[in-house]
Design a protein around this motif. Structure first.
Motif, PDB file in Angstrom:
ATOM      1  N   GLY A 165       0.796  -1.219   0.000  1.00  0.00           N
ATOM      2  CA  GLY A 165       0.000   0.000   0.000  1.00  0.00           C
ATOM      3  C   GLY A 165       0.832   1.275   0.000  1.00  0.00           C
ATOM      4  N   ALA A 166       2.116   1.177   0.358  1.00  0.00           N
ATOM      5  CA  ALA A 166       2.982   2.362   0.317  1.00  0.00           C
ATOM      6  C   ALA A 166       3.176   2.774  -1.134  1.00  0.00           C
ATOM      7  CB  ALA A 166       4.333   2.063   0.965  1.00  0.00           C
ATOM      8  N   GLY A 167       3.370   4.051  -1.343  1.00  0.00           N
ATOM      9  CA  GLY A 167       3.549   4.511  -2.709  1.00  0.00           C
ATOM     10  C   GLY A 167       4.227   5.857  -2.759  1.00  0.00           C
ATOM     11  N   PHE A 168       4.461   6.313  -3.989  1.00  0.00           N
ATOM     12  CA  PHE A 168       4.993   7.654  -4.162  1.00  0.00           C
ATOM     13  C   PHE A 168       4.614   8.207  -5.516  1.00  0.00           C
ATOM     14  CE2 PHE A 168       8.403   5.267  -6.085  1.00  0.00           C
ATOM     15  CZ  PHE A 168       8.980   6.113  -7.029  1.00  0.00           C
ATOM     16  N   TYR A 169       4.703   9.515  -5.581  1.00  0.00           N
ATOM     17  CA  TYR A 169       4.426  10.276  -6.793  1.00  0.00           C
ATOM     18  C   TYR A 169       5.728  10.959  -7.196  1.00  0.00           C
ATOM     19  CZ  TYR A 169       3.155  14.554  -9.318  1.00  0.00           C
ATOM     20  OH  TYR A 169       3.096  15.578 -10.228  1.00  0.00           O
ATOM     21  N   TRP A 170       6.004  11.037  -8.495  1.00  0.00           N
ATOM     22  CA  TRP A 170       7.167  11.776  -8.957  1.00  0.00           C
ATOM     23  C   TRP A 170       6.785  12.669 -10.135  1.00  0.00           C
ATOM     24  CZ3 TRP A 170       6.318   6.946 -10.889  1.00  0.00           C
ATOM     25  CH2 TRP A 170       6.416   6.788 -12.256  1.00  0.00           C
ATOM     26  N   ARG A 171       7.517  13.760 -10.259  1.00  0.00           N
ATOM     27  CA  ARG A 171       7.390  14.651 -11.401  1.00  0.00           C
ATOM     28  C   ARG A 171       8.772  15.215 -11.670  1.00  0.00           C
ATOM     29  NH1 ARG A 171       4.345  18.629  -9.512  1.00  0.00           N
ATOM     30  NH2 ARG A 171       6.063  20.062  -9.317  1.00  0.00           N
ATOM     31  N   GLY A 172       9.238  14.998 -12.898  1.00  0.00           N
ATOM     32  CA  GLY A 172      10.569  15.458 -13.252  1.00  0.00           C
ATOM     33  C   GLY A 172      10.613  16.066 -14.634  1.00  0.00           C
ATOM     34  N   ASN A 173      11.812  16.133 -15.169  1.00  0.00           N
ATOM     35  CA  ASN A 173      12.003  16.695 -16.503  1.00  0.00           C
ATOM     36  C   ASN A 173      11.465  15.743 -17.575  1.00  0.00           C
ATOM     37  OD1 ASN A 173      13.959  14.669 -16.837  1.00  0.00           O
ATOM     38  ND2 ASN A 173      15.646  16.036 -16.338  1.00  0.00           N
ATOM     39  N   LYS A 174      11.730  16.064 -18.851  1.00  0.00           N
ATOM     40  CA  LYS A 174      11.217  15.241 -19.962  1.00  0.00           C
ATOM     41  C   LYS A 174      11.747  13.806 -19.919  1.00  0.00           C
ATOM     42  CE  LYS A 174      12.511  18.180 -23.121  1.00  0.00           C
ATOM     43  NZ  LYS A 174      12.807  18.815 -24.410  1.00  0.00           N
ATOM     44  N   LYS A 175      12.940  13.611 -19.404  1.00  0.00           N
ATOM     45  CA  LYS A 175      13.536  12.274 -19.357  1.00  0.00           C
ATOM     46  C   LYS A 175      12.934  11.405 -18.258  1.00  0.00           C
ATOM     47  CE  LYS A 175      17.948  13.763 -21.216  1.00  0.00           C
ATOM     48  NZ  LYS A 175      19.372  13.894 -20.966  1.00  0.00           N
ATOM     49  N   VAL A 176      12.386  12.029 -17.225  1.00  0.00           N
ATOM     50  CA  VAL A 176      11.841  11.294 -16.081  1.00  0.00           C
ATOM     51  C   VAL A 176      10.321  11.217 -16.131  1.00  0.00           C
ATOM     52  CG1 VAL A 176      11.676  11.295 -13.556  1.00  0.00           C
ATOM     53  CG2 VAL A 176      13.827  11.878 -14.655  1.00  0.00           C
ATOM     54  N   GLY A 177       9.688  12.269 -16.593  1.00  0.00           N
ATOM     55  CA  GLY A 177       8.239  12.275 -16.707  1.00  0.00           C
ATOM     56  C   GLY A 177       7.533  12.444 -15.379  1.00  0.00           C
TER      57      GLY A 177
END
Length: 177
Positions: free
Chosen positions: A76-88
């Motif tokens: 149930g643990a999770g994470f959100y990411w937001r990066g540059n064009k290479k990471v998305g």
């Protein structure tokens, strides 16, 4: 006007044929032997907060935004990411844990393209302080990725990153002794 209409129909038919012909699913994995116990490897890779240390994608944007939720290392643990064009941008959530053996996560890419995948890590102890790890990803390829996969192998694209990640993981875990 009629020629233009037939040309548009021909192009649509061509892409529909390619999509029908193309594989709609993928399952890519890499394997490595690491000189560490199965428990030690599991305890490290099940921690989502440690992924930026060994997964190659996070090295492409060290300033990516990461937001974690839940009890790290637990279902149930999770994470959100937001990066540059290479990471998305996307989310990852632990959906299955079999202590010291299997970790599965649901990976949802939002940007640059929407894609839903399942990642898996399997660990088998070969002998004390020596384990085999399999890291893979599987899912369905939506249009137009199904057509692109005919001409450009996902194994070349993603396989190299899986390999780099396992090398990073091996380096980290074997230098801890």
């Amino acid at each position: 006007m009629t020629l233009f209409f037939y040309l548009v129909i021909a192009i649509i038919t061509f892409f529909a044929f390619l999509h029908a012909y193309a594989k709609k699913s993928y399952d890519l994995s890499r394997t490595m032997v690491i000189n560490a116990s199965r428990k030690e490897i599991f305890n490290y890779v099940s921690q989502l907060r440690k992924q930026p240390h060994w997964m190659p994608w996070f090295k492409r944007d060290p300033d990516a935004v990461l937001k974690f939720k839940g009890v790290d290392g637990k279902e149930g643990a999770g994470f959100y990411w937001r990066g540059n064009k290479k990471v998305g941008e996307g989310t990852q959530k632990i959906v299955k844990l079999k202590p010291t053996a299997i970790i599965e996560t649901r990976l949802l890419f939002v940007r640059p393209i929407k894609l839903n995948s399942l990642t898996y890590i399997g660990i088998k102890e070969l002998e004390p302080k020596k384990s085999k790890i399999v890291w893979g990803v599987r899912g369905l390829l939506p249009f137009p990725l199904s057509i692109i996969s005919i001409f450009y192998s996902g194994d070349k694209l993603l396989g190299n990153d899986l390999e780099k990640g396992l090398i990073n993981l091996k380096t980290i875990l074997e230098s801890r002794d």
